[in-house]
Design a protein around this motif. Structure first.
Motif, PDB file in Angstrom:
ATOM      1  N   LYS A   1       0.599  -1.257  -0.169  1.00  0.00           N
ATOM      2  CA  LYS A   1      -0.032  -0.012  -0.089  1.00  0.00           C
ATOM      3  C   LYS A   1       0.969   1.144   0.046  1.00  0.00           C
ATOM      4  CE  LYS A   1      -3.358   1.933   2.982  1.00  0.00           C
ATOM      5  NZ  LYS A   1      -4.081   1.624   4.281  1.00  0.00           N
ATOM      6  N   ASP A   2       2.027   1.092   0.814  1.00  0.00           N
ATOM      7  CA  ASP A   2       2.751   2.576   0.887  1.00  0.00           C
ATOM      8  C   ASP A   2       3.273   2.734  -0.468  1.00  0.00           C
ATOM      9  OD1 ASP A   2       4.466   0.293   0.972  1.00  0.00           O
ATOM     10  OD2 ASP A   2       5.760   1.052   2.516  1.00  0.00           O
ATOM     11  N   VAL A   3       3.529   1.701  -1.259  1.00  0.00           N
ATOM     12  CA  VAL A   3       4.293   2.065  -2.496  1.00  0.00           C
ATOM     13  C   VAL A   3       3.126   2.524  -3.557  1.00  0.00           C
ATOM     14  CG1 VAL A   3       5.232   1.235  -4.512  1.00  0.00           C
ATOM     15  CG2 VAL A   3       6.008   0.359  -2.313  1.00  0.00           C
ATOM     16  N   TYR A   4       1.972   2.200  -3.447  1.00  0.00           N
ATOM     17  CA  TYR A   4       0.691   2.459  -4.165  1.00  0.00           C
ATOM     18  C   TYR A   4       0.406   3.916  -3.980  1.00  0.00           C
ATOM     19  CZ  TYR A   4      -4.196   2.976  -5.628  1.00  0.00           C
ATOM     20  OH  TYR A   4      -5.337   3.234  -5.999  1.00  0.00           O
ATOM     21  N   LEU A   5       0.407   4.245  -2.560  1.00  0.00           N
ATOM     22  CA  LEU A   5       0.065   5.678  -2.379  1.00  0.00           C
ATOM     23  C   LEU A   5       1.160   6.753  -2.726  1.00  0.00           C
ATOM     24  CD1 LEU A   5      -1.360   5.041   1.276  1.00  0.00           C
ATOM     25  CD2 LEU A   5      -2.243   5.733  -0.787  1.00  0.00           C
ATOM     26  N   SER A   6       2.533   6.108  -2.639  1.00  0.00           N
ATOM     27  CA  SER A   6       3.477   7.070  -3.256  1.00  0.00           C
ATOM     28  C   SER A   6       3.371   7.141  -4.780  1.00  0.00           C
ATOM     29  CB  SER A   6       5.126   6.329  -3.095  1.00  0.00           C
ATOM     30  OG  SER A   6       5.309   5.640  -1.795  1.00  0.00           O
ATOM     31  N   LEU A   7       3.229   6.282  -5.493  1.00  0.00           N
ATOM     32  CA  LEU A   7       2.760   6.355  -6.926  1.00  0.00           C
ATOM     33  C   LEU A   7       1.758   7.308  -7.081  1.00  0.00           C
ATOM     34  CD1 LEU A   7       3.323   2.883  -8.205  1.00  0.00           C
ATOM     35  CD2 LEU A   7       4.590   4.869  -8.621  1.00  0.00           C
ATOM     36  N   LEU A   8       0.634   7.250  -6.217  1.00  0.00           N
ATOM     37  CA  LEU A   8      -0.415   8.251  -6.557  1.00  0.00           C
ATOM     38  C   LEU A   8      -0.032   9.760  -6.341  1.00  0.00           C
ATOM     39  CD1 LEU A   8      -3.625   6.456  -4.885  1.00  0.00           C
ATOM     40  CD2 LEU A   8      -2.889   6.547  -7.161  1.00  0.00           C
ATOM     41  N   ARG A   9       0.754   9.748  -5.236  1.00  0.00           N
ATOM     42  CA  ARG A   9       1.088  11.301  -4.873  1.00  0.00           C
ATOM     43  C   ARG A   9       2.065  11.738  -5.949  1.00  0.00           C
ATOM     44  NH1 ARG A   9       3.629  11.965   0.889  1.00  0.00           N
ATOM     45  NH2 ARG A   9       4.221  13.909  -0.078  1.00  0.00           N
ATOM     46  N   VAL A  10       3.053  10.875  -6.404  1.00  0.00           N
ATOM     47  CA  VAL A  10       4.182  11.327  -7.413  1.00  0.00           C
ATOM     48  C   VAL A  10       3.731  11.565  -8.704  1.00  0.00           C
ATOM     49  CG1 VAL A  10       5.256   9.399  -8.491  1.00  0.00           C
ATOM     50  CG2 VAL A  10       6.820  11.118  -7.398  1.00  0.00           C
ATOM     51  N   ALA A  11       2.574  11.098  -9.223  1.00  0.00           N
ATOM     52  CA  ALA A  11       1.886  10.966 -10.657  1.00  0.00           C
ATOM     53  C   ALA A  11       1.673  12.593 -11.125  1.00  0.00           C
ATOM     54  CB  ALA A  11       0.856  10.183 -10.751  1.00  0.00           C
ATOM     55  N   ASP A  12       1.857  12.724 -12.168  1.00  0.00           N
ATOM     56  CA  ASP A  12       1.562  14.031 -13.086  1.00  0.00           C
ATOM     57  C   ASP A  12       0.092  13.481 -13.832  1.00  0.00           C
ATOM     58  OD1 ASP A  12       3.834  16.010 -12.877  1.00  0.00           O
ATOM     59  OD2 ASP A  12       4.776  14.160 -13.564  1.00  0.00           O
ATOM     60  N   LEU A  13       0.116  12.289 -13.967  1.00  0.00           N
ATOM     61  CA  LEU A  13      -1.123  11.977 -14.662  1.00  0.00           C
ATOM     62  C   LEU A  13      -1.579  10.646 -14.215  1.00  0.00           C
ATOM     63  CD1 LEU A  13      -3.310  12.655 -16.761  1.00  0.00           C
ATOM     64  CD2 LEU A  13      -1.694  11.709 -18.354  1.00  0.00           C
ATOM     65  N   CYS A  14      -2.784  10.080 -13.988  1.00  0.00           N
ATOM     66  CA  CYS A  14      -3.120   8.814 -13.854  1.00  0.00           C
ATOM     67  C   CYS A  14      -3.967   8.542 -14.960  1.00  0.00           C
ATOM     68  CB  CYS A  14      -4.193   8.904 -12.669  1.00  0.00           C
ATOM     69  SG  CYS A  14      -4.516   7.233 -12.400  1.00  0.00           S
ATOM     70  N   LEU A  15      -3.566   7.314 -15.845  1.00  0.00           N
ATOM     71  CA  LEU A  15      -4.316   6.883 -16.766  1.00  0.00           C
ATOM     72  C   LEU A  15      -4.840   5.675 -16.644  1.00  0.00           C
ATOM     73  CD1 LEU A  15      -4.550   7.342 -19.969  1.00  0.00           C
ATOM     74  CD2 LEU A  15      -2.280   6.499 -20.198  1.00  0.00           C
ATOM     75  N   ILE A  16      -6.425   5.821 -16.800  1.00  0.00           N
ATOM     76  CA  ILE A  16      -7.220   4.644 -16.626  1.00  0.00           C
ATOM     77  C   ILE A  16      -8.075   4.274 -17.827  1.00  0.00           C
ATOM     78  CG2 ILE A  16      -9.396   3.592 -15.353  1.00  0.00           C
ATOM     79  CD1 ILE A  16      -8.168   5.146 -12.972  1.00  0.00           C
ATOM     80  N   THR A  17      -7.552   3.150 -18.379  1.00  0.00           N
ATOM     81  CA  THR A  17      -8.302   2.616 -19.855  1.00  0.00           C
ATOM     82  C   THR A  17      -9.160   1.510 -20.086  1.00  0.00           C
ATOM     83  OG1 THR A  17      -6.166   1.820 -20.153  1.00  0.00           O
ATOM     84  CG2 THR A  17      -6.576   4.067 -21.418  1.00  0.00           C
ATOM     85  N   SER A  18      -9.698   1.346 -18.709  1.00  0.00           N
ATOM     86  CA  SER A  18     -10.307  -0.195 -18.934  1.00  0.00           C
ATOM     87  C   SER A  18     -11.533  -0.141 -19.889  1.00  0.00           C
ATOM     88  CB  SER A  18     -10.949  -0.453 -17.384  1.00  0.00           C
ATOM     89  OG  SER A  18     -11.471   1.042 -16.826  1.00  0.00           O
ATOM     90  N   VAL A  19     -11.564  -1.433 -20.414  1.00  0.00           N
ATOM     91  CA  VAL A  19     -12.754  -1.491 -21.409  1.00  0.00           C
ATOM     92  C   VAL A  19     -13.921  -1.715 -20.777  1.00  0.00           C
ATOM     93  CG1 VAL A  19     -10.976  -1.934 -23.277  1.00  0.00           C
ATOM     94  CG2 VAL A  19     -12.166  -3.771 -21.848  1.00  0.00           C
ATOM     95  N   ARG A  20     -13.814  -2.130 -19.432  1.00  0.00           N
ATOM     96  CA  ARG A  20     -15.331  -2.406 -18.610  1.00  0.00           C
ATOM     97  C   ARG A  20     -14.867  -2.676 -17.492  1.00  0.00           C
ATOM     98  NH1 ARG A  20     -19.895  -1.633 -21.066  1.00  0.00           N
ATOM     99  NH2 ARG A  20     -18.675  -2.521 -23.097  1.00  0.00           N
ATOM    100  N   ASP A  21     -15.505  -1.986 -16.375  1.00  0.00           N
ATOM    101  CA  ASP A  21     -15.334  -2.331 -14.876  1.00  0.00           C
ATOM    102  C   ASP A  21     -16.444  -1.385 -14.276  1.00  0.00           C
ATOM    103  OD1 ASP A  21     -14.773   0.443 -14.195  1.00  0.00           O
ATOM    104  OD2 ASP A  21     -12.714  -0.017 -14.364  1.00  0.00           O
ATOM    105  N   GLY A  22     -16.855  -1.928 -13.087  1.00  0.00           N
ATOM    106  CA  GLY A  22     -17.846  -1.563 -12.088  1.00  0.00           C
ATOM    107  C   GLY A  22     -17.713  -0.297 -11.546  1.00  0.00           C
ATOM    108  N   MET A  23     -16.460  -0.289 -10.707  1.00  0.00           N
ATOM    109  CA  MET A  23     -16.134   1.069 -10.054  1.00  0.00           C
ATOM    110  C   MET A  23     -14.695   1.015 -10.026  1.00  0.00           C
ATOM    111  SD  MET A  23     -16.661   3.928  -8.858  1.00  0.00           S
ATOM    112  CE  MET A  23     -18.442   4.131  -8.665  1.00  0.00           C
ATOM    113  N   ASN A  24     -14.140   1.941 -10.655  1.00  0.00           N
ATOM    114  CA  ASN A  24     -12.425   1.803 -10.514  1.00  0.00           C
ATOM    115  C   ASN A  24     -12.163   2.426  -9.415  1.00  0.00           C
ATOM    116  OD1 ASN A  24      -9.803   2.394 -11.155  1.00  0.00           O
ATOM    117  ND2 ASN A  24     -10.000   1.433 -13.019  1.00  0.00           N
TER     118      ASN A  24
END
Ligand SMILES: O=P(O)(O)OC[C@H]1O[C@H](O[C@H]2O[C@H](CO)[C@@H](O)[C@H](O)[C@H]2O)[C@H](O)[C@@H](O)[C@@H]1O
Ligand code: MG
Length: 943
Positions: free
Chosen positions: A433-456
């Motif tokens: 989780k800590d690595v995941y949160l670091s990535l969220l923090r550091v990102a200039d952009l988050c890219l989500i390209t799912s072709v189908r999902d309920g709630m991302n």
């Protein structure tokens, strides 16, 4: 908003006693492992489903615990051995699992004694108290300890999940595997029903989550006859359009299972509408749109005439907790390290499960297009893509996908990278989780390209983290979100893209990376207000449930629920009985209702089932119908003379095995027919499409083929006109299914039932003999299955209830093991239909399945029945269950012996004594358990 409504939105229960909620989740939020011996447990938090588990956590918080007492029911998940966790996990997920029908104790680590199970439950509760992330108490594990433990997931993951995500799969073995999976799926649901049966108290709310438990609502309806029972279901995944859903061979069983709930809720209105349309087409249900107390669209679905509320409420995340966790010194350091590693470069992040619908391939293609279209970004942007291995990692499809992703990553890196830098950093692993949160923090952009999902939830978590002002200029950095993700209906201010259009996505990436601070800030302000919190979601969900439990349905109809027929009990009772009497209505019970009465003829399956049933000398079968003698003779009597027949709602009777028709209305004045016929003819002229059916005694006016509004209106008018004649001649006017019927009042189906029950079983009938109540009980039937769909059939049910009352007084000590006389008055229709019957079956198809069950041509699993299971998931009392019981006993002996020898050595194996002193092992699952087939260097993990 009124004070009352405000209270409700805040989710507080208005008064006094704490409301009990039984939350049913597919798996407890833990991964359970056995140590060297079966006494030594390791428990770790599970990865995934964080929103759901944080909702459980929230309900357990001090704030909510004032109002709610939560109980959590969930499967233990696959119990694995600790020492070779990864290999066992792989083996258990493998499609090439070894098949074995025998349970061999020697190679099965899953024989647990009752004490061990209790010990583990206690351990979980203790660990809960100390676990910082998911604090849930009152945990009730569902034990399914058979080998090949992933069998419990097979149907859900190999059939349901793909269908819900628009992936068509064709079976290559004629459906054999799928049948096996289905049986396990039914058992999985049954095991939950049993567990809930152990803890349920009147007034409890049962909240069921997601597609592993689609049959549970109806199973619970079968179990509890509690009128106030509130069952809510939340579907976390997408619900596909009916064109997709209807390819499922078990589509009807699944819908039948679900409509046992009072409320079915989806992530968004689109999914809810798809579901309603499935019900309309497959169950021929009706639907009415309205608004709930929160002003959200809802549909009142009349499945088999009953009411189920269908609506939507997008799930949220625990924003408070995310912010608390993300902005701590340790993560500051990690963010800095990542920034340093990619100095001078924009960082795009992505985190997805590597399955067919998360769009990792689409993302890579769009990134490649960006680098091709905008050369200025080469060497200036990095895509850090974390792909977690899916559950079915060894499936052919996943292996292909992995290859495709590897090839794409290699091709982009070789084209646009150099020795010092690779523009795509792909990590095929689960990250902490800590690595995941670091990535969220550091990102200039988050890219989500799912072709189908309920709630991302990554999208929600990213926006949450970006709402926080901190160093490194990360506030408000944008989110690109696929229009096919359920989250796009919530995060309306994200940059929405079609992931299949890589050029358009590349353009949006370019634009997003160039956004000014001001633009980002404006966007973030809007989008942040769109993030649903888990607290809000939980509160709102419960407040609308409160509406259902404390108020009548939106249509103002009676909320009474008739439980579904408990078929295993029926079967058991049937087997034990010696004098069985079957009392069947015909139209709408044995055959479906159709437009033209002449077309409602018995199917070959019905005739063969009745034939089989009648072949047993213990059985006496009667068809008690509104049809005339001619129809019954032609379609039933001439083919199956073993059936007793009663025509025109009891006016005529013909005994089992032939004989003459007896007219019970012989001495009745029939001059009323002229008067009634005239009124009916008059209305027929005024109602195009309607017609008059003249039988020997009864007259029936049909309006099914007329305009529904005019037909219904004229039926009401006609009834008024007929009342006078009815009084004069003592007639009964009966509201049927799109018909109005008239016949003498003194004969009715109930009267026939009375004469058939008070009769020496198996002997010829004398229908004119009316006084037989002096018979002894063992001359009369000890099993009566009575089925009917119409108002006129209520006379039969009433009569049976009355006789049961008499017998209770007369023969108080002659009840069977279920504490009754084997009477099963059962209506055909919805659970919410007004009836005096004790149970219901939904439609003639279920009737046939049930009769098939009795004659052995249908198995309990072909439709959701209810079967009792042992703790290893075998059907109770079955051969394998007995074998398994014996093996468990052997194991207990073995264990006792080894415990005695250990005691001699001065050590104890008791779980209860062992755990209090054991340091908790509830650490986050670290990435050493990740399975990196590509062998890519995991630099993030090492930091
Ligand atoms: O007591 P039952 O065996 O259920 O018979 C009741 C009436 O059934 C028939 O009418 C109904 O079924 C038709 C065929 O599905 C349908 O077209 C019609 O709208 C229904 O009312 C039958 O025609 C009547 O005579 C029976 O009394
Ligand atoms: Mg009927």
């Amino acid at each position: 908003m009124t004070v009352d409504a405000t209270l409700k939105v805040n989710g507080s229960k208005p008064s006094g006693k704490r409301q009990r909620i039984i939350n049913c989740v597919r798996q407890l939020p833990y991964q359970i492992q056995l140590g060297e011996t079966n006494d030594d447990w390791k428990i770790q938090p599970i990865i995934g489903n964080s929103s759901l588990y944080s909702s459980l956590d929230y309900l357990n918080s001090d704030e909510k615990a004032k109002d709610y007492e939560q109980h959590v029911v969930g499967w233990t998940g696959e119990i694995t051995r600790e020492q070779d966790f990864a290999s066992r996990l792989l083996a258990s997920y493998s499609d090439k699992r070894k098949e074995s029908s025998d349970d061999n104790i020697e190679d099965d680590p899953l024989y647990l004694t009752k004490e061990q199970m209790n010990g583990l439950t206690e351990t979980i509760q203790q660990k809960n108290a100390q676990n910082v992330d998911t604090k849930i108490s009152n945990v009730h594990p569902v034990w399914l300890l058979r080998r090949d433990q992933s069998r419990w997931r097979d149907y859900a993951e190999n059939v349901l999940w793909p269908t819900f995500h628009y992936i068509l799969k064709f079976s290559s073995d004629g459906g054999d595997k799928e049948n096996k999976w289905w049986y396990d799926y039914v058992k999985f649901n049954e095991a939950y029903a049993m567990k809930i049966g152990e803890i349920y108290q009147k007034g409890d709310i049962i909240w069921i989550h997601d597609y592993y438990l689609l049959l549970l609502p109806q199973l619970l309806r079968m179990k509890f006859s509690d009128e106030d029972l509130v069952i809510a279901y939340f579907h976390h995944s997408p619900w596909p359009s009916n064109e997709y859903f209807r390819v499922l061979p078990r589509r009807k069983q699944i819908l039948d299972g679900l409509v046992g709930a009072n409320r079915i809720c989806f992530q968004n209105d689109g999914f809810a509408r798809h579901f309603v349309s499935s019900c309309k087409r497959l169950l021929e249900s009706t639907s009415r749109k309205s608004k709930n107390a929160l002003d959200i669209d809802q549909y009142e679905v009349g499945a088999y005439g009953g009411d189920v509320i269908v609506d939507s409420l997008p799930i949220g995340v625990n924003t408070k907790k995310i912010l608390e966790d993300a902005f701590v010194a340790d993560i500051d350091t990690k963010v800095l390290a990542i920034k340093d590693a990619y100095e001078g470069k924009k960082i795009i992040i992505g985190r997805d499960s590597l399955d067919a619908v998360r769009g990792v391939v689409q993302k890579l293609r769009a990134f490649e297009t960006l680098l091709a279209m905008y050369p200025e970004w080469r060497d200036k942007v990095v895509l850090i893509q974390v792909s977690s291995p899916p559950i079915n990692r060894n499936s052919e499809q996943t292996i292909k996908l992995e290859q495709q992703v590897t090839e794409l990553v290699n091709s982009i890196n070789s084209k646009y990278g150099d020795l010092d830098f690779s523009p795509v950093q792909h990590y095929y692993m689960r990250i902490p989780k800590d690595v995941y949160l670091s990535l969220l923090r550091v990102a200039d952009l988050c890219l989500i390209t799912s072709v189908r999902d309920g709630m991302n939830t990554t999208a929600l978590e990213y926006v949450t983290v970006k709402s926080h002002m901190s160093s490194y200029n990360c506030y408000g950095n944008p989110l690109i979100l696929s229009e096919f993700s359920g989250s796009s209906t919530v995060l309306k201010d994200a940059i929405i893209v079609n992931p299949w259009d890589s050029v358009a996505v590349a353009k949006r990436i370019n634009r997003a990376l160039k956004m000014s601070k001001e633009e980002k800030f404006t966007l973030e302000k809007k989008i942040w207000s769109e993030v649903p919190t888990i607290q809000d979601w939980t509160d709102k969900f419960l407040s609308t449930l409160d509406d259902i439990s404390h108020h009548s349905s939106p249509s103002g109809k009676d909320n009474r629920i008739t439980p579904a027929l408990n078929r295993p009990v029926l079967l058991e009772n049937y087997k034990q009985a010696n004098r069985r009497l079957f009392l069947f209505d015909y139209d709408g019970t044995l055959t479906p209702i159709v437009r033209d009465p002449a077309a409602a003829i018995p199917s070959a399956r019905l005739l063969s089932t009745l034939n089989n049933l009648a072949a047993d000398p213990k059985n006496q079968i009667w068809i008690i119908s509104g049809r005339d003698q001619k129809f019954l003779n032609k379609w039933l009597g001439s083919k199956l003379p073993q059936l007793g027949l009663s025509a025109e709602h009891g006016c005529f009777v013909k005994d089992i095995n032939g004989g003459e028709w007896v007219n019970l209305t012989e001495r009745f004045d029939m001059s009323w027919q002229v008067k009634v016929g005239k009124v009916m003819e008059d209305f027929t002229t005024r109602t195009p499409g309607s017609f008059l059916e003249r039988k020997k005694v009864a007259l029936t006016w049909h309006y099914r083929q007329a305009s529904p509004e005019l037909g219904e209106f004229h039926a009401v008018e006609m009834k008024k006109d007929l009342l006078k004649i009815a009084e004069e001649y003592d007639l009964e006017i009966m509201d049927g299914k799109a018909n109005l019927e008239v016949r003498p009042r003194f004969v009715n189906k109930g009267e026939i039932v009375r004469r058939l029950v008070w009769h020496k079983h198996g002997t010829p009938q004398d229908m004119l003999d009316n006084s037989r109540e002096e018979l002894t009980k063992d001359e009369m039937p000890d099993f009566i299955f009575c089925l009917g769909d119409d108002l006129t059939d209520e006379d039969m049910f009433n009569q049976l209830n009355r006789i049961e009352g008499v017998w209770k007084k007369k023969y108080p000590d002659q009840v069977n093991q279920w504490k009754n006389f084997g009477f099963y008055p059962c209506t055909v229709g919805s659970a919410s239909k007004k009836t005096v019957a004790k149970s219901h079956l939904t439609d003639p198809q279920q009737v046939l399945e049930t009769l098939g069950l009795l004659v052995g041509s249908v198995s309990l699993f072909q439709s959701a029945g209810t079967v009792d299971l042992d703790p290893r998931g075998h059907v109770k009392n079955s051969e394998s269950s007995l074998k398994s019981e014996q093996a468990t006993a052997e194991y207990v002996m073995k264990r006792q012996n080894s415990s005695t020898s250990l005691k001699k050595q001065g050590s104890s194996t008791s779980l209860n004594r062992q755990y209090p002193n054991t340091p908790l092992t509830m650490s986050r699952q670290n990435s050493s358990t990740s399975m990196n087939r590509q062998g890519s260097v995991n630099s993030i993990r090492d930091k």
